[in-house]
Write a protein that holds these residues in place. Structure first.
Motif, PDB file in Angstrom:
ATOM      1  N   GLY A   3       9.038  -8.027   2.459  1.00 37.60           N
ATOM      2  CA  GLY A   3       8.822  -8.794   3.684  1.00 37.60           C
ATOM      3  C   GLY A   3       8.272  -7.935   4.808  1.00 37.60           C
ATOM      4  N   ARG A   4       8.798  -6.742   4.900  1.00 39.91           N
ATOM      5  CA  ARG A   4       8.352  -5.821   5.947  1.00 39.91           C
ATOM      6  C   ARG A   4       6.904  -5.373   5.710  1.00 39.91           C
ATOM      7  N   LEU A   5       6.556  -5.137   4.458  1.00 40.98           N
ATOM      8  CA  LEU A   5       5.193  -4.743   4.100  1.00 40.98           C
ATOM      9  C   LEU A   5       4.196  -5.850   4.450  1.00 40.98           C
ATOM     10  N   PHE A   6       4.576  -7.085   4.127  1.00 40.50           N
ATOM     11  CA  PHE A   6       3.689  -8.213   4.431  1.00 40.50           C
ATOM     12  C   PHE A   6       3.539  -8.417   5.939  1.00 40.50           C
ATOM     13  N   MET A   7       4.596  -8.159   6.676  1.00 39.94           N
ATOM     14  CA  MET A   7       4.533  -8.262   8.137  1.00 39.94           C
ATOM     15  C   MET A   7       3.562  -7.215   8.692  1.00 39.94           C
ATOM     16  N   ARG A   8       3.651  -6.010   8.172  1.00 36.63           N
ATOM     17  CA  ARG A   8       2.745  -4.952   8.629  1.00 36.63           C
ATOM     18  C   ARG A   8       1.296  -5.274   8.277  1.00 36.63           C
ATOM     19  N   LEU A   9       1.079  -5.698   7.041  1.00 37.04           N
ATOM     20  CA  LEU A   9      -0.282  -6.058   6.626  1.00 37.04           C
ATOM     21  C   LEU A   9      -0.819  -7.223   7.459  1.00 37.04           C
ATOM     22  N   GLY A  10       0.032  -8.206   7.695  1.00 35.62           N
ATOM     23  CA  GLY A  10      -0.378  -9.346   8.523  1.00 35.62           C
ATOM     24  C   GLY A  10      -0.719  -8.909   9.932  1.00 35.62           C
ATOM     25  N   ALA A 172      -4.860  -0.084  14.143  1.00 34.82           N
ATOM     26  CA  ALA A 172      -4.019  -0.591  13.040  1.00 34.82           C
ATOM     27  C   ALA A 172      -3.508   0.561  12.171  1.00 34.82           C
ATOM     28  N   ILE A 173      -4.358   1.524  11.910  1.00 35.52           N
ATOM     29  CA  ILE A 173      -3.946   2.674  11.086  1.00 35.52           C
ATOM     30  C   ILE A 173      -2.886   3.500  11.824  1.00 35.52           C
ATOM     31  N   LEU A 174      -3.098   3.700  13.134  1.00 36.14           N
ATOM     32  CA  LEU A 174      -2.145   4.494  13.912  1.00 36.14           C
ATOM     33  C   LEU A 174      -0.790   3.810  14.048  1.00 36.14           C
ATOM     34  N   LEU A 175      -0.804   2.493  14.108  1.00 37.91           N
ATOM     35  CA  LEU A 175       0.455   1.771  14.285  1.00 37.91           C
ATOM     36  C   LEU A 175       1.252   1.645  12.994  1.00 37.91           C
ATOM     37  N   CYS A 176       0.603   1.836  11.872  1.00 41.95           N
ATOM     38  CA  CYS A 176       1.331   1.685  10.600  1.00 41.95           C
ATOM     39  C   CYS A 176       1.845   2.971  10.078  1.00 41.95           C
TER      40      CYS A 176
END
Length: 176
Positions: A3-10, A172-176
């Motif tokens: 769920g957390r991965l999908f939230m990040r990707l979204g 996006a890259i920096l925030l992940c």
């Protein structure tokens, strides 16, 4: 967790999409400015024809011209006409009211709006020769503005498109 991965990707997709959309909107502004200047040039050619070849006074020329213009300029000339005919304002004051509309509704820059503003100060003043010179000066100033807008569209339009995507991708890259 998934769920957390999908939230990040979204979130990344939304951020990249928003940045890209912003870049494309800025590039669209450069294209629209060119189109708006061309629209102004054509409208003022028609106004010049209406005034000089039918020898119509300014309010009558504006009224005759209105149905032959794109909606944006119909509204501009209609506002000027209403201010002159119904509110009994002098031409230059009526012109200013119409210009407020152009400033808000078009992508025109200061250069072309300044040319249209200074033209409005002399519209209806002087003899036909003076009016013709004012129309020529306006067309020349609009042509210079068009050349500048074309240059900016070429140089900055693509830059904004790429920059919107690249900056949002980097964020996006920096925030992940």
């Amino acid at each position: 967790p998934k769920g957390r991965l999908f939230m990040r990707l979204g979130g990344m997709v939304l951020l990249i999409g928003a940045g890209t959309a912003f870049g494309f909107y800025k590039a669209y502004g450069f294209r629209r400015r060119v189109a708006d200047i061309i629209m102004l040039q054509n409208a003022f050619r028609l106004l010049e024809t209406e005034i000089f070849y039918t020898l119509s006074p300014v309010p009558a020329a504006l009224e005759q011209l209105e149905p032959r213009l794109p909606v944006m300029l119909q509204q501009f000339f209609h506002r000027v006409w209403v201010a002159m005919e119904e509110e009994q304002l002098p031409v230059f004051r009526a012109w200013e009211q119409g210009l407020k509309f152009l400033e808000q509704e078009t992508f025109c820059g200061a250069e072309e709006l300044g040319a249209v503003r200074s033209f409005g100060l002399s519209l209806g003043e002087g003899d036909l020769m003076a009016q013709q010179k004012n129309f020529q000066l306006l067309q020349q100033r609009l042509q210079y503005a068009l050349e500048d807008a074309e240059r900016q569209k070429t140089l900055q339009g693509r830059v904004w498109q790429y920059m919107g995507f690249c900056i949002s991708m980097a964020a996006a890259i920096l925030l992940c």
